[in-house]
Enzyme design. Structure first.
Site, PDB file in Angstrom:
ATOM      1  N   THR A   1       0.840  -1.202   0.000  1.00 55.44           N
ATOM      2  CA  THR A   1       0.000   0.000   0.000  1.00 55.44           C
ATOM      3  C   THR A   1       0.875   1.252   0.000  1.00 55.44           C
ATOM      4  O   THR A   1       1.946   1.259   0.617  1.00 55.44           O
ATOM      5  CB  THR A   1      -0.880   0.013   1.269  1.00 55.44           C
ATOM      6  OG1 THR A   1      -1.708  -1.144   1.246  1.00 55.44           O
ATOM      7  CG2 THR A   1      -1.771   1.252   1.347  1.00 55.44           C
TER       8      THR A   1
ATOM      9  N   THR B   1       4.233   4.658  -3.563  1.00 51.63           N
ATOM     10  CA  THR B   1       5.221   3.926  -4.357  1.00 51.63           C
ATOM     11  C   THR B   1       4.588   2.657  -4.937  1.00 51.63           C
ATOM     12  O   THR B   1       4.789   2.329  -6.114  1.00 51.63           O
ATOM     13  CB  THR B   1       6.464   3.581  -3.504  1.00 51.63           C
ATOM     14  OG1 THR B   1       6.825   4.732  -2.730  1.00 51.63           O
ATOM     15  CG2 THR B   1       7.635   3.186  -4.380  1.00 51.63           C
TER      16      THR B   1
ATOM     17  N   ASP C   1       8.420   3.410   5.127  1.00 53.16           N
ATOM     18  CA  ASP C   1       8.660   4.781   5.596  1.00 53.16           C
ATOM     19  C   ASP C   1      10.129   4.972   5.945  1.00 53.16           C
ATOM     20  O   ASP C   1      10.664   6.070   5.808  1.00 53.16           O
ATOM     21  CB  ASP C   1       7.753   5.080   6.796  1.00 53.16           C
ATOM     22  CG  ASP C   1       6.287   4.985   6.402  1.00 53.16           C
ATOM     23  OD1 ASP C   1       5.888   5.705   5.479  1.00 53.16           O
ATOM     24  OD2 ASP C   1       5.562   4.153   6.979  1.00 53.16           O
TER      25      ASP C   1
ATOM     26  N   GLY D   1       2.777   4.306   7.525  1.00 54.86           N
ATOM     27  CA  GLY D   1       2.404   5.697   7.256  1.00 54.86           C
ATOM     28  C   GLY D   1       1.081   5.784   6.508  1.00 54.86           C
ATOM     29  O   GLY D   1       0.347   6.765   6.628  1.00 54.86           O
TER      30      GLY D   1
ATOM     31  N   GLU E   1      -0.376  -5.417   5.917  1.00 52.90           N
ATOM     32  CA  GLU E   1       0.931  -5.523   5.256  1.00 52.90           C
ATOM     33  C   GLU E   1       1.775  -6.614   5.914  1.00 52.90           C
ATOM     34  O   GLU E   1       2.418  -7.416   5.240  1.00 52.90           O
ATOM     35  CB  GLU E   1       1.658  -4.177   5.314  1.00 52.90           C
ATOM     36  CG  GLU E   1       0.994  -3.130   4.438  1.00 52.90           C
ATOM     37  CD  GLU E   1       1.566  -1.726   4.577  1.00 52.90           C
ATOM     38  OE1 GLU E   1       1.315  -0.923   3.686  1.00 52.90           O
ATOM     39  OE2 GLU E   1       2.249  -1.447   5.576  1.00 52.90           O
TER      40      GLU E   1
HETATM   41  C1  5RP Z   1       1.518   2.033   4.218  1.00 52.44           C
HETATM   42  C2  5RP Z   1       2.990   1.861   4.206  1.00 52.44           C
HETATM   43  C3  5RP Z   1       3.737   2.419   3.046  1.00 52.44           C
HETATM   44  O1  5RP Z   1       4.468   1.391   2.450  1.00 52.44           O
HETATM   45  C4  5RP Z   1       4.652   3.493   3.524  1.00 52.44           C
HETATM   46  O2  5RP Z   1       3.901   4.446   4.254  1.00 52.44           O
HETATM   47  C5  5RP Z   1       5.384   4.179   2.367  1.00 52.44           C
HETATM   48  O3  5RP Z   1       4.458   4.871   1.603  1.00 52.44           O
HETATM   49  P1  5RP Z   1       4.851   5.734   0.336  1.00 52.44           P
HETATM   50  O4  5RP Z   1       5.246   4.759  -0.731  1.00 52.44           O
HETATM   51  O5  5RP Z   1       3.600   6.496   0.009  1.00 52.44           O
HETATM   52  O6  5RP Z   1       5.999   6.634   0.717  1.00 52.44           O
HETATM   53  O7  5RP Z   1       3.582   1.289   5.087  1.00 52.44           O
HETATM   54  O8  5RP Z   1       0.937   1.609   5.419  1.00 52.44           O
END
Ligand code: 5RP
Length: 223
Positions: free
Chosen positions: A28, A31, A84, A96, A103
């Site tokens: 999620t 990215t 993150d 995040g 996950e």
């Molecule tokens: C979601 C996550 C994401 O992998 C993490 O927040 C990174 O997100 P982004 O790719 O938007 O920087 O753990 O729960």
């Protein structure tokens, strides 16, 4: 390159880890959204996906990829997700995007975790990014005090003044002020506090590979 372009780069690079004919685990975040866009180009060669959030499920279905319940399938060859923070051993802080529990579940069901991230996510020690912790709401105040005893400041995650509710119907604390030098021990300890659903330190489910987007291209870290 902008951060968005770096995310696109690693999202595309992750395609090489997708095993044709198999079901892929999908994380999620922004990215991973780039990875899902790239996956559209090989959607006829994957059997489907197990997704870590309602948001990713919707995106996968929108490009015609079937999404399976985790209970309907066995072990997955690969799980692709962002982070993150990631350290030099493949330990990560995640959550995040509020999807940390699912996950971790999909990561645990997968043989290999491939992390995709831009280079700003690589750190010496975890904890600079506030550590997300999914909690049962009635335990939030006590868990906040337990983090305070470790030197951390836990804040309830809110949006427009209301507590954020996860896909599992629970709340999130974001804990700042921690410097996590022993991620495995930290994850094990916090996980057994009553009321903690999931702590967003991924040490037991660490990355096997990290595709890091840098100004000079994709750097592959293996752990
Ligand atoms: C979601 C996550 C994401 O992998 C993490 O927040 C990174 O997100 P982004 O790719 O938007 O920087 O753990 O729960």
């Amino acid at each position: 390159m902008t951060q968005d372009e770096l995310k696109t780069l690693v999202g595309q690079a992750a395609l090489q880890y997708v095993v044709p004919g198999e079901i892929v685990g999908v994380g999620t975040g922004s990215t991973v959204n780039k990875f899902i866009e790239a996956l559209a180009s090989m959607k006829d060669r994957v059997r489907g996906a197990v997704s870590s959030s309602v948001a990713s499920t919707e995106r996968l279905r929108a490009i015609g990829i079937p999404v399976f319940d985790a209970n309907e399938v066995g072990e997955l060859a690969v799980y692709i997700d962002g982070a993150d923070e990631i350290d030099g051993q493949g330990h990560m802080v995640k959550g995040g995007g509020a999807a940390l529990t699912r996950e971790k579940i999909v990561a645990a069901q997968s043989r290999r975790f491939v992390c995709i991230a831009d280079e700003s996510k690589l750190v010496q020690a975890l904890g600079g990014f506030p550590v997300p912790v999914e909690v049962i709401p009635m335990a939030a105040a006590r868990i906040t005090r337990q983090f305070a005893a470790l030197g951390g400041q836990a804040r309830l995650r809110t949006r427009d003044g209301d507590a954020v509710v996860t896909d599992n119907g629970q709340h999130l604390l974001d804990v700042s002020g921690l410097r996590i030098t022993q991620p495995l021990a930290f994850e094990s300890e916090v996980n057994q506090w009553p009321g903690v659903v999931t702590v967003g330190v991924f040490a037991h489910q660490k990355a096997a590979v990290c595709l890091l987007g840098t100004a000079t291209g994709v750097r592959t870290l293996t752990f």
